[in-house]
Design a protein around this motif. Structure first.
Motif, PDB file in Angstrom:
ATOM      1  N   THR A 164       0.548  -1.278   0.223  1.00 11.46           N
ATOM      2  CA  THR A 164      -0.024  -0.106  -0.209  1.00 11.46           C
ATOM      3  C   THR A 164       0.615   1.276   0.142  1.00 11.46           C
ATOM      4  N   LEU A 165       1.890   1.740   0.751  1.00 11.90           N
ATOM      5  CA  LEU A 165       2.906   2.715   1.117  1.00 11.90           C
ATOM      6  C   LEU A 165       3.929   2.313   0.349  1.00 11.90           C
ATOM      7  N   ILE A 166       4.491   0.745   0.605  1.00 13.85           N
ATOM      8  CA  ILE A 166       5.871   0.376  -0.117  1.00 13.85           C
ATOM      9  C   ILE A 166       5.923  -0.838   0.337  1.00 13.85           C
ATOM     10  N   PRO A 167       6.683  -0.910  -1.556  1.00 18.66           N
ATOM     11  CA  PRO A 167       6.850  -2.502  -1.544  1.00 18.66           C
ATOM     12  C   PRO A 167       6.719  -3.801  -0.846  1.00 18.66           C
ATOM     13  N   TYR A 168       6.221  -4.767  -0.823  1.00 16.72           N
ATOM     14  CA  TYR A 168       6.105  -5.732  -0.184  1.00 16.72           C
ATOM     15  C   TYR A 168       8.069  -6.190   0.392  1.00 16.72           C
ATOM     16  N   GLY A 169       8.075  -6.020   1.851  1.00  9.32           N
ATOM     17  CA  GLY A 169       9.496  -6.431   2.127  1.00  9.32           C
ATOM     18  C   GLY A 169      10.668  -5.488   2.044  1.00  9.32           C
ATOM     19  N   SER A 170      10.468  -5.175   1.672  1.00 11.45           N
ATOM     20  CA  SER A 170      11.002  -3.200   1.684  1.00 11.45           C
ATOM     21  C   SER A 170      11.704  -2.424   2.619  1.00 11.45           C
ATOM     22  N   TYR A 171      12.683  -1.818   2.493  1.00 10.85           N
ATOM     23  CA  TYR A 171      13.242  -1.182   3.449  1.00 10.85           C
ATOM     24  C   TYR A 171      13.803  -0.369   2.275  1.00 10.85           C
ATOM     25  N   GLU A 172      13.135   0.505   1.509  1.00 13.70           N
ATOM     26  CA  GLU A 172      13.779   1.517   0.709  1.00 13.70           C
ATOM     27  C   GLU A 172      13.353   2.610   1.214  1.00 13.70           C
ATOM     28  N   GLU A 173      13.470   3.358   1.323  1.00  9.47           N
ATOM     29  CA  GLU A 173      13.089   4.942   1.832  1.00  9.47           C
ATOM     30  C   GLU A 173      12.425   5.242   0.093  1.00  9.47           C
ATOM     31  N   ARG A 174      10.612   6.047   0.620  1.00 12.70           N
ATOM     32  CA  ARG A 174      10.700   6.286  -0.527  1.00 12.70           C
ATOM     33  C   ARG A 174       9.747   7.531  -0.500  1.00 12.70           C
ATOM     34  N   TYR A 204      -2.296   6.695  11.024  1.00 15.08           N
ATOM     35  CA  TYR A 204      -1.963   6.127  11.866  1.00 15.08           C
ATOM     36  C   TYR A 204      -1.666   4.623  10.779  1.00 15.08           C
ATOM     37  N   LEU A 205      -0.539   3.910  11.187  1.00 18.12           N
ATOM     38  CA  LEU A 205       0.129   2.865  10.876  1.00 18.12           C
ATOM     39  C   LEU A 205      -0.195   1.735  11.192  1.00 18.12           C
ATOM     40  N   LEU A 206      -1.751   0.882  10.008  1.00 21.93           N
ATOM     41  CA  LEU A 206      -2.100  -0.283  10.906  1.00 21.93           C
ATOM     42  C   LEU A 206      -1.882  -1.757  10.135  1.00 21.93           C
ATOM     43  N   SER A 207      -0.711  -2.263  10.319  1.00 17.38           N
ATOM     44  CA  SER A 207      -0.370  -3.502   9.820  1.00 17.38           C
ATOM     45  C   SER A 207       0.235  -4.939  10.010  1.00 17.38           C
ATOM     46  N   ASN A 208       0.010  -5.842   9.586  1.00 13.91           N
ATOM     47  CA  ASN A 208       0.571  -6.796   9.923  1.00 13.91           C
ATOM     48  C   ASN A 208       1.515  -7.412   9.489  1.00 13.91           C
ATOM     49  N   ALA A 209       2.203  -6.517   9.241  1.00 12.50           N
ATOM     50  CA  ALA A 209       3.465  -6.889   8.949  1.00 12.50           C
ATOM     51  C   ALA A 209       4.688  -6.736  10.791  1.00 12.50           C
ATOM     52  N   THR A 210       5.547  -7.151  10.688  1.00 22.00           N
ATOM     53  CA  THR A 210       6.317  -7.741  11.601  1.00 22.00           C
ATOM     54  C   THR A 210       6.256  -6.061  12.722  1.00 22.00           C
ATOM     55  N   GLY A 211       6.209  -6.336  13.829  1.00 19.71           N
ATOM     56  CA  GLY A 211       6.179  -5.440  14.640  1.00 19.71           C
ATOM     57  C   GLY A 211       8.169  -4.512  14.843  1.00 19.71           C
ATOM     58  N   LYS A 212       9.195  -4.993  14.122  1.00 16.64           N
ATOM     59  CA  LYS A 212      10.101  -4.693  13.729  1.00 16.64           C
ATOM     60  C   LYS A 212      10.112  -3.678  12.679  1.00 16.64           C
ATOM     61  N   ARG A 213       9.151  -4.858  11.501  1.00 16.12           N
ATOM     62  CA  ARG A 213       9.355  -3.860  10.708  1.00 16.12           C
ATOM     63  C   ARG A 213       8.431  -2.792  10.196  1.00 16.12           C
ATOM     64  N   ALA A 214       6.973  -2.789  11.038  1.00 10.44           N
ATOM     65  CA  ALA A 214       6.037  -1.946  11.341  1.00 10.44           C
ATOM     66  C   ALA A 214       6.950  -0.620  11.965  1.00 10.44           C
ATOM     67  N   ARG A 215       7.655  -0.803  13.430  1.00  7.82           N
ATOM     68  CA  ARG A 215       7.943   0.386  13.809  1.00  7.82           C
ATOM     69  C   ARG A 215       9.515   0.794  13.134  1.00  7.82           C
ATOM     70  N   PHE A 216      10.418   0.048  11.896  1.00  5.42           N
ATOM     71  CA  PHE A 216      10.791   0.937  10.951  1.00  5.42           C
ATOM     72  C   PHE A 216      10.159   2.007  10.833  1.00  5.42           C
ATOM     73  N   TRP A 217       9.387   1.397  10.084  1.00  5.12           N
ATOM     74  CA  TRP A 217       8.499   2.598   9.153  1.00  5.12           C
ATOM     75  C   TRP A 217       7.359   3.274   9.322  1.00  5.12           C
TER      76      TRP A 217
END
Length: 172
Positions: free
Chosen positions: A42-52, A70-83
């Motif tokens: 939605t915001l970032i391609p799946y699995g990417s950590y590349e800034e947009r 507000y970010l509401l994601s089913n991604a890992t907590g670590k990935r969500a915190r990064f973003w």
């Protein structure tokens, strides 16, 4: 095959190509003051950590227009915190979408009623279903990338069939 979920709960209020289609005017026309945003595809391609930079500017522009995000994601907590740190607004990972409880917690954090908040995501069975169950305005966005996870591929086939019934020819 028959779905046990009433069809209306899988129907997004809007179907758009990209989050950039959501502007302050778009929100004002719909009476929305806040957005819950999915992360992956939605915001970032799946699995990417590349800034947009485009996404960062888009979010900053909405926040300057007094839109609560507000970010509401089913991604890992670590990935969500990064973003969350990069994007500059609150959110959680491992949200458990489509469970309405996750949406209600996010709404409480925004301090807005459901009718004034849009749920924006790329999946019918998590983002749209959960947002509709919580009484929110739902926006389905075309996925940014093709996800190779087997359960997501299967869900995409079902999504296309449901959306076709609503008159949308949806190809990621």
């Amino acid at each position: 095959m028959s779905l046990s979920v009433p069809r209306g709960l899988l129907r997004p209020r809007d179907v758009i190509d990209h989050i950039h289609d959501i502007t302050p005017d778009f929100l004002a026309e719909r009476g929305l003051r806040g957005l819950l945003l999915d992360l992956d595809n939605t915001l970032i391609p799946y699995g990417s950590y590349e800034e947009r930079a485009d996404v960062m500017r888009w979010a900053a522009d909405l926040r300057r227009a007094d839109t609560r995000l507000y970010l509401l994601s089913n991604a890992t907590g670590k990935r969500a915190r990064f973003w969350v740190d990069k994007l500059g607004f609150e959110g959680v990972g491992m949200a458990g979408k489509p469970n309405p409880r996750a949406f209600h917690r996010a709404l409480a954090s925004l301090d807005l009623p459901a009718r004034q908040v849009g749920m924006v995501g790329d999946q019918l069975f998590t983002d749209v279903l959960g947002g509709n169950l919580a009484g929110m305005y739902t926006v389905l966005v075309r996925p940014l990338a093709v996800n190779a996870l087997p359960h997501t591929r299967a869900a995409r086939k079902l999504e296309r069939a449901v959306l076709k019934r609503y008159g949308h020819d949806w190809r990621p």
